[in-house]
Design a protein around this motif. Structure first.
Motif, PDB file in Angstrom:
ATOM      1  N   ILE A 172       0.833  -1.202   0.000  1.00 50.17           N
ATOM      2  CA  ILE A 172       0.000   0.000   0.000  1.00 50.17           C
ATOM      3  C   ILE A 172       0.869   1.254   0.000  1.00 50.17           C
ATOM      4  O   ILE A 172       0.622   2.203  -0.757  1.00 50.17           O
ATOM      5  N   GLU A 173       1.905   1.266   0.833  1.00 49.48           N
ATOM      6  CA  GLU A 173       2.785   2.440   0.905  1.00 49.48           C
ATOM      7  C   GLU A 173       3.458   2.711  -0.443  1.00 49.48           C
ATOM      8  O   GLU A 173       3.668   3.866  -0.819  1.00 49.48           O
ATOM      9  N   SER A 228      -2.432   5.891  -3.133  1.00 47.87           N
ATOM     10  CA  SER A 228      -2.453   7.325  -2.866  1.00 47.87           C
ATOM     11  C   SER A 228      -3.804   7.706  -2.264  1.00 47.87           C
ATOM     12  O   SER A 228      -4.779   6.946  -2.355  1.00 47.87           O
ATOM     13  N   ILE A 229      -3.857   8.890  -1.663  1.00 49.34           N
ATOM     14  CA  ILE A 229      -5.116   9.374  -1.082  1.00 49.34           C
ATOM     15  C   ILE A 229      -6.196   9.470  -2.146  1.00 49.34           C
ATOM     16  O   ILE A 229      -7.375   9.182  -1.893  1.00 49.34           O
ATOM     17  N   SER A 251     -12.430   1.580   7.479  1.00 48.66           N
ATOM     18  CA  SER A 251     -11.639   1.160   6.326  1.00 48.66           C
ATOM     19  C   SER A 251     -10.931   2.357   5.689  1.00 48.66           C
ATOM     20  O   SER A 251      -9.769   2.265   5.270  1.00 48.66           O
ATOM     21  N   ASP A 252     -11.610   3.483   5.609  1.00 46.53           N
ATOM     22  CA  ASP A 252     -11.029   4.722   5.091  1.00 46.53           C
ATOM     23  C   ASP A 252      -9.896   5.179   6.010  1.00 46.53           C
ATOM     24  O   ASP A 252      -8.788   5.486   5.555  1.00 46.53           O
ATOM     25  N   SER A 253     -10.154   5.208   7.309  1.00 48.48           N
ATOM     26  CA  SER A 253      -9.159   5.686   8.269  1.00 48.48           C
ATOM     27  C   SER A 253      -7.903   4.834   8.249  1.00 48.48           C
ATOM     28  O   SER A 253      -6.770   5.359   8.273  1.00 48.48           O
ATOM     29  N   LEU A 254      -8.072   3.502   8.214  1.00 47.58           N
ATOM     30  CA  LEU A 254      -6.917   2.607   8.203  1.00 47.58           C
ATOM     31  C   LEU A 254      -6.107   2.758   6.918  1.00 47.58           C
ATOM     32  O   LEU A 254      -4.868   2.859   6.949  1.00 47.58           O
ATOM     33  N   TRP A 255      -6.794   2.754   5.790  1.00 45.49           N
ATOM     34  CA  TRP A 255      -6.121   2.870   4.498  1.00 45.49           C
ATOM     35  C   TRP A 255      -5.372   4.193   4.406  1.00 45.49           C
ATOM     36  O   TRP A 255      -4.210   4.254   3.994  1.00 45.49           O
ATOM     37  N   GLN A 302      -0.282   7.320   4.396  1.00 49.07           N
ATOM     38  CA  GLN A 302       0.490   8.429   4.967  1.00 49.07           C
ATOM     39  C   GLN A 302       1.702   7.946   5.769  1.00 49.07           C
ATOM     40  O   GLN A 302       2.397   8.748   6.387  1.00 49.07           O
ATOM     41  N   LYS A 303       1.924   6.629   5.756  1.00 48.68           N
ATOM     42  CA  LYS A 303       3.077   5.995   6.414  1.00 48.68           C
ATOM     43  C   LYS A 303       3.118   6.267   7.913  1.00 48.68           C
ATOM     44  O   LYS A 303       4.178   6.449   8.506  1.00 48.68           O
ATOM     45  N   LYS A 304       1.925   6.246   8.518  1.00 49.57           N
ATOM     46  CA  LYS A 304       1.825   6.421   9.959  1.00 49.57           C
ATOM     47  C   LYS A 304       1.794   5.088  10.694  1.00 49.57           C
ATOM     48  O   LYS A 304       1.786   5.057  11.933  1.00 49.57           O
TER      49      LYS A 304
END
Length: 217
Positions: A44-45, A49-50, A80-84, A89-91
């Motif tokens: 994913i990273e 992208s957003i 699902s939105d928050s996790l993705w 954002q590599k947090k």
């Protein structure tokens, strides 16, 4: 357990894909992280992208239902939105316990909200409904979650879960031995394949795990 969906939500194309398990939970599984989460997070990273969140069909279908019920998905994001978004954002992800970590893997993999609930802490009959005016509950890691007009799971004691943020009442602990893993499904999705994969993963990665009930309603 007995799951029920209110007819008005069925009419909006909402369904629940659930899996009831008996297992021995644990604080940390190296296999879940090294074989499931870390490879998915790295992918994913590197590739996502957003902007992809806005265009993803399952996200669009999910947020369409939120808006139809009068809840702003930009303020009350589906999990699902928050996790993705967090991974893009590599947090990184919080490491919680084995079942919750697997739950987050499924949410990232299928781009759907997933919730896991301790069956010793909630009622046998659970209904997917909509939060009432002024309604809230104590959220996991939050003082209060405004669930007015939000999809909620409730039993005879009241609401305890949602595709945005769950309450502390049904939360999974390391001592949890019976739980239900629920995928909140919006729109047309090949749930049979998804459920088969979920069964395979939990039986492989959760200690002494047995799937005792699995269905889509």
């Amino acid at each position: 357990m007995n799951l029920v969906i209110e007819e008005r939500l069925k009419d909006l194309g909402v369904s629940l894909a659930y899996t009831v398990v008996e297992f021995e939970n644990g604080a940390y599984s190296e296999a879940i992280w090294d074989e499931l989460l870390k490879p998915l997070i790295a992918k994913i990273e590197e590739n996502d992208s957003i902007e992809m969140i806005k265009d993803e069909e399952r996200m669009i279908a999910t947020k369409k239902v939120y808006r139809a019920l009068g809840k702003d998905p930009a303020r009350f994001r589906p999990s699902s939105d928050s996790l993705w978004r967090r991974v893009i954002q590599k947090k990184g992800l919080y490491q919680i316990n084995n079942l919750v970590d697997a739950n987050n893997y499924f949410s990232l993999l299928y781009k759907l909200p997933f919730g896991s609930y301790d069956l010793a802490k909630v009622g046998e009959t659970v209904t997917l409904s909509v939060g009432e005016t002024g309604e809230s509950y104590a959220g996991i890691g939050k003082k209060a979650v405004n669930i007015e007009n939000l999809l909620v799971l409730k039993d005879e004691e009241g609401p305890f879960g949602s595709p945005t943020s769950d309450s502390t009442r049904g939360m999974i602990g390391e001592d949890t031995t019976q739980a239900v893993l629920i995928g909140y499904v919006f729109g047309d999705i090949a749930t049979a394949d998804m459920q088969q994969e979920i069964k395979a993963v939990v039986e492989k990665y959760l200690k002494d795990c047995r799937v005792v009930q699995q269905d889509v309603i």
